[in-house]
Design an enzyme around this catalytic site. Structure first.
Site, PDB file in Angstrom:
ATOM      1  N   GLU A 151      -0.114 -14.763 -16.720  1.00 56.38           N
ATOM      2  CA  GLU A 151       0.940 -14.575 -15.718  1.00 56.38           C
ATOM      3  C   GLU A 151       1.372 -15.897 -15.098  1.00 56.38           C
ATOM      4  O   GLU A 151       2.235 -15.941 -14.240  1.00 56.38           O
ATOM      5  CB  GLU A 151       0.523 -13.562 -14.646  1.00 56.38           C
ATOM      6  CG  GLU A 151      -0.879 -13.706 -14.109  1.00 56.38           C
ATOM      7  CD  GLU A 151      -1.290 -12.556 -13.200  1.00 56.38           C
ATOM      8  OE1 GLU A 151      -0.457 -11.708 -12.860  1.00 56.38           O
ATOM      9  OE2 GLU A 151      -2.472 -12.519 -12.826  1.00 56.38           O
TER      10      GLU A 151
ATOM     11  N   ASP B  59       4.376 -11.418 -12.447  1.00 51.54           N
ATOM     12  CA  ASP B  59       4.197 -12.790 -11.987  1.00 51.54           C
ATOM     13  C   ASP B  59       4.774 -13.789 -12.967  1.00 51.54           C
ATOM     14  O   ASP B  59       5.349 -14.794 -12.562  1.00 51.54           O
ATOM     15  CB  ASP B  59       2.711 -13.078 -11.742  1.00 51.54           C
ATOM     16  CG  ASP B  59       2.273 -12.573 -10.381  1.00 51.54           C
ATOM     17  OD1 ASP B  59       3.010 -12.825  -9.410  1.00 51.54           O
ATOM     18  OD2 ASP B  59       1.221 -11.909 -10.288  1.00 51.54           O
TER      19      ASP B  59
ATOM     20  N   HIS C  10       0.803  -1.201   0.000  1.00 55.44           N
ATOM     21  CA  HIS C  10       0.000   0.000   0.000  1.00 55.44           C
ATOM     22  C   HIS C  10       0.852   1.275   0.000  1.00 55.44           C
ATOM     23  O   HIS C  10       0.647   2.193  -0.788  1.00 55.44           O
ATOM     24  CB  HIS C  10      -0.881  -0.067   1.249  1.00 55.44           C
ATOM     25  CG  HIS C  10      -1.997   0.898   1.220  1.00 55.44           C
ATOM     26  ND1 HIS C  10      -2.949   0.974   2.180  1.00 55.44           N
ATOM     27  CD2 HIS C  10      -2.301   1.837   0.323  1.00 55.44           C
ATOM     28  CE1 HIS C  10      -3.781   1.907   1.869  1.00 55.44           C
ATOM     29  NE2 HIS C  10      -3.415   2.447   0.749  1.00 55.44           N
TER      30      HIS C  10
ATOM     31  N   CYS D  26       1.015  -5.548 -19.072  1.00 57.69           N
ATOM     32  CA  CYS D  26       0.702  -4.609 -17.991  1.00 57.69           C
ATOM     33  C   CYS D  26       1.588  -4.794 -16.760  1.00 57.69           C
ATOM     34  O   CYS D  26       1.382  -4.176 -15.738  1.00 57.69           O
ATOM     35  CB  CYS D  26      -0.769  -4.699 -17.597  1.00 57.69           C
ATOM     36  SG  CYS D  26      -1.219  -6.285 -16.885  1.00 57.69           S
TER      37      CYS D  26
END
Ligand code: PEP
Ligand code: MG
Length: 753
Positions: free
Chosen positions: A602, A626, A361, A673
């Protein structure tokens, strides 16, 4: 032996500074191996020499004065070969070199082991015996084990430019290694932030008003005594007298001179009350921890508990008035968004966190605010850093504490290059993302939160390529309901309409844990994450899909993307649920329309089933973060293996080529992405591979556009022909960096992956 090891490491870990730590090491080693001399030599990378840094048995005035060249003597042999050297009669070795300044009598028995961390030799630990002595295998194993553990402790104690000074940028050795959290270079002074009632996290802090610190401390002690008496009273009805004696024992500890008196003494020496308390408690805990008797060892936890209680009282009395330096770098074990907000924006230069990753975060906030951040610095000696000069390299994930003038100069130069670069990048504002040979590469944004503030990238981007819906989920105290999600998604869809916004369904698990939905697994990245959780909880998934579909009513710019798909049945199941939500809403009279549905590539299994997947979806987006982690078996959040994590690895590039070739044969577009899409060198590769669009963080937007506008697709294709011949990921990055530099874009090469 294990016990001795544990005790030495514990002692070293609580040493106030590097010199004390080294002193403990040589003393304890000399005792435990029963040798005449124990010495630590540390590498001075600036001078390329080993410096005698601690000794027990040689003249103390040799410390800091005796220097050995890298290829000199037996110490040089140990460092160069990076392996132990165990000699019964050292003078017989051809490289034996007697140094008289150390007050050494000639010696015979010699055992040297290298001190290595993350593949870098930090120094050499040596024991010597005047007489001939062949050290036993167990003794050698003991020193090797100790040295391996000491490397971390030494870095901790000494996180100073002294050991890790550098010569040139290429040879730079970072003093502490973490993960890139948010791009940019921060230079400033450390302000340590710490969670309440966590004694270990309290930093040292100098104070002027000693008396008021002492008064505050004694008041807190008194309050704890009152609490304990009240607890004892309350418990007397239910506990036998024997157990109640525990409270008396605790009260006794607070009465005596030791805990209280020693803390006051430490305050008098200049530390603030919480810091002084932390030191005293650590000292006492260490004594009890080292006791052979298990009952007495348990007392260590009582002492910790007392420390926490006193601290809690002090913290509740102390107003939070953060001292912000002109350029403050926040440093902490685990920095919260709230703590970030406490610092005036204009003083916040950077963030360094011992835990977390770029998807934490606080890192996401830092990215949004354009503040450099380094995450996951596991060896961060937080308590000792307050007020120190620090450099945080958010591109590479490196941290330099008390850097030498040379390092400072180098980073100041990089910073000024960076601002020149942003100046230069301003020129691409308003221009199209099109290559010189006329290929348009739409650029989308990765977002986690959409604020009301319109940024340049937001105005220019072709839409949102990845909206990580877990971010708003992370900010709640429970799963957000349909209406709440509807509001959040509507805001994002409205902000970009009519441009498309790709909302990715919840991707928690792995390192992204919801505080209200904890999942404990041994292998979280291979466990219950992403679509797997959503399909096992259709109630959560359906609520989310309903909110997404409703948010798009009248705008019709929604695209839905599914994360972590590893098999077609997951895709079938998820799509079925999307149709179920769609049907329900139509029945309820909502004007919803079927959005394009795509999936992320991914997981390696998806790479090899593109044909089957392509029948089911409208588009693909490659999640290279990933995909790289799973193809290379390298945890994307583990600083220890960070050097192996490279998306420009030939295997990753071949996987991307396979996805593009197969998907294009079936007429399905492919975007990227992951972080690769924001990394200039990788963008060159993706351009050559024929990717249809890119989606990246706003902070990388203009550099990517610059690359697209500077290189034709043909040039990028030709480069790829050279790349396919390369076997090593480092060589591929070097090749692309070289091309960027030749193209006058040298400033872009640092944004490596
Ligand atoms: C990825 O894996 O590349 C990706 C974009 O998803 P995330 O980083 O959120 O896992
Ligand atoms: Mg992912």
């Amino acid at each position: 032996m294990l016990d001795t090891l544990r005790r030495i490491i514990q002692e070293v870990n609580t040493a106030p500074d590097l010199d004390h730590a080294l002193d403990i090491i040589v003393r304890r080693v000399r005792e435990s191996v029963a040798v005449d001399v124990a010495t630590v030599y540390l590498l001075d990378t600036e001078q390329q020499q080993y410096v005698l840094s601690a000794t027990e048995g040689l003249r103390k005035d040799a410390i800091g004065n005796v220097r050995i060249d890298l290829d000199e003597g037996l110490v040089g042999v140990v460092g160069r070969r990076e392996e132990p050297l165990n000699l019964e009669d050292a003078p017989l070795h051809p490289r034996y070199h007697f140094i008289s300044e150390t007050g050494e009598a000639p010696y015979h028995g010699f055992l040297g082991v290298p001190i290595i961390q993350y593949g870098n030799v930090l120094g050499v630990l040596v024991v010597r015996q005047r007489d001939k002595r062949k050290f036993a295998e167990e003794e050698e194993a003991f020193l090797v084990t100790l040295a391996a553990q000491l490397a971390g402790a030494i870095t901790h104690a000494g996180a100073s430019g002294r050991i890790f000074a550098v010569v040139s940028p290429e040879r730079m050795t970072a003093s502490l290694i973490g993960l890139p959290g948010s791009p940019g270079v921060a230079i400033g002074r450390v302000m340590v932030v710490y969670p309440p009632a966590n004694l270990e996290a309290i930093p040292d802090r100098l104070v002027d008003d000693v008396d008021s610190e002492i008064a505050e401390f004694t008041e807190a002690v008194k309050a704890v005594q009152d609490d304990l008496r009240a607890y004892a009273n309350r418990m007397s009805a239910v506990l036998p007298a024997q157990e109640l004696a525990l409270f008396d024992a605790l009260l006794l500890m607070l009465d005596g001179d030791s805990l209280v008196g020693e803390t006051i003494e430490r305050i008098r020496q200049g530390n603030w009350a919480p810091g002084a308390l932390r030191e005293t408690i650590a000292q006492h805990v260490k004594v009890f921890d080292a006791m052979a008797d298990s009952y007495l060892r348990e007392r260590a936890s009582d002492i910790r508990d007392l420390g926490r209680r006193i601290l809690t009282h002090m913290q509740s009395d102390r107003p939070v008035t953060p001292v912000a330096y002109q350029k403050t770098v926040l440093v902490g074990e685990d920095i919260s968004a709230g703590q970030l907000a406490e610092i005036p924006q204009e003083n916040l230069a950077g963030i360094v966190s011992a835990s977390g990753s770029s998807s934490s975060h606080v890192a996401i906030l830092a990215q949004a605010m354009g503040i450099p951040a380094v995450m996951g610095v596991s060896d961060l000696p937080v308590g000792r850093l307050e007020g120190q000069k620090i450099i945080a390299d958010g591109y590479r994930g490196d941290v330099y504490v008390n850097p030498s003038a040379l390092v400072l100069e180098e980073f100041a130069r990089l910073q000024s290059e960076e601002s020149q670069l942003s100046e230069m990048l301003r020129h691409v504002a308003g221009e199209d993302s099109v290559t010189p040979d006329g290929v348009t590469v739409p650029l989308y944004l990765n977002v986690g939160l959409v604020s009301g503030v319109e940024t340049e990238a937001q105005a220019e981007g072709d839409g949102v390529g990845l909206y990580r819906t877990e971010i708003p989920f992370l900010m709640q105290e429970h799963f957000p309901g349909e209406e709440e999600q509807l509001r959040i998604y509507r805001k994002a869809l409205e902000a970009f309409a009519p441009r498309p916004v790709t909302l990715r369904t919840l991707d928690v698990g792995g390192d992204k844990m919801l505080p209200y939905f904890p999942v404990h697994e041994d292998n979280p990245f291979l466990g219950w994450r992403g679509i797997r959780i959503s399909l096992d909880h259709p109630e959560i998934f359906l609520t989310q899909i309903r909110a997404m579909l409703r948010a798009s009513v009248g705008l019709d710019n929604l695209t839905i993307m599914l994360p972590m798909i590893s098999t077609v049945s997951e895709l079938d199941h998820a799509i079925l649920l999307i149709y179920q939500a769609l049907d329900e809403l139509l029945e309820e009279g909502e004007a919803v329309v079927r959005p394009p549905i795509g999936m992320m590539i991914e997981v390696p299994s998806a790479v090899y089933q593109i044909d089957a997947m392509a029948k089911r979806v409208d588009f693909f987006s490659i999640g290279t973060n990933d995909l790289t982690q799973y193809l290379l078996a390298v945890d994307r959040n583990n600083a220890r293996v960070a050097s192996l994590y490279e998306s420009l690895h030939p295997a990753v590039l071949r996987a991307i080529r396979q996805v593009l070739d197969e998907a294009h044969k079936l007429g399905k577009p492919v975007s990227v992405c992951g972080e690769m899409a924001g990394d200039p060198a990788s963008v060159l590769a993706l351009l050559g591979l024929g990717v249809d669009s890119l989606s990246m963080n706003a902070s990388n937007f203009s550099r990517v556009k610059w690359v697209i506008r500077s290189f034709s697709r043909d040039e990028a294709r030709e480069l790829l022909e050279q790349v396919w011949l390369l076997e090593d990921p480092g060589a591929i990055r070097e090749l692309y960096n070289g091309v960027l530099e030749q193209g006058g874009l040298g400033g872009l090469v640092r944004a490596g992956n």
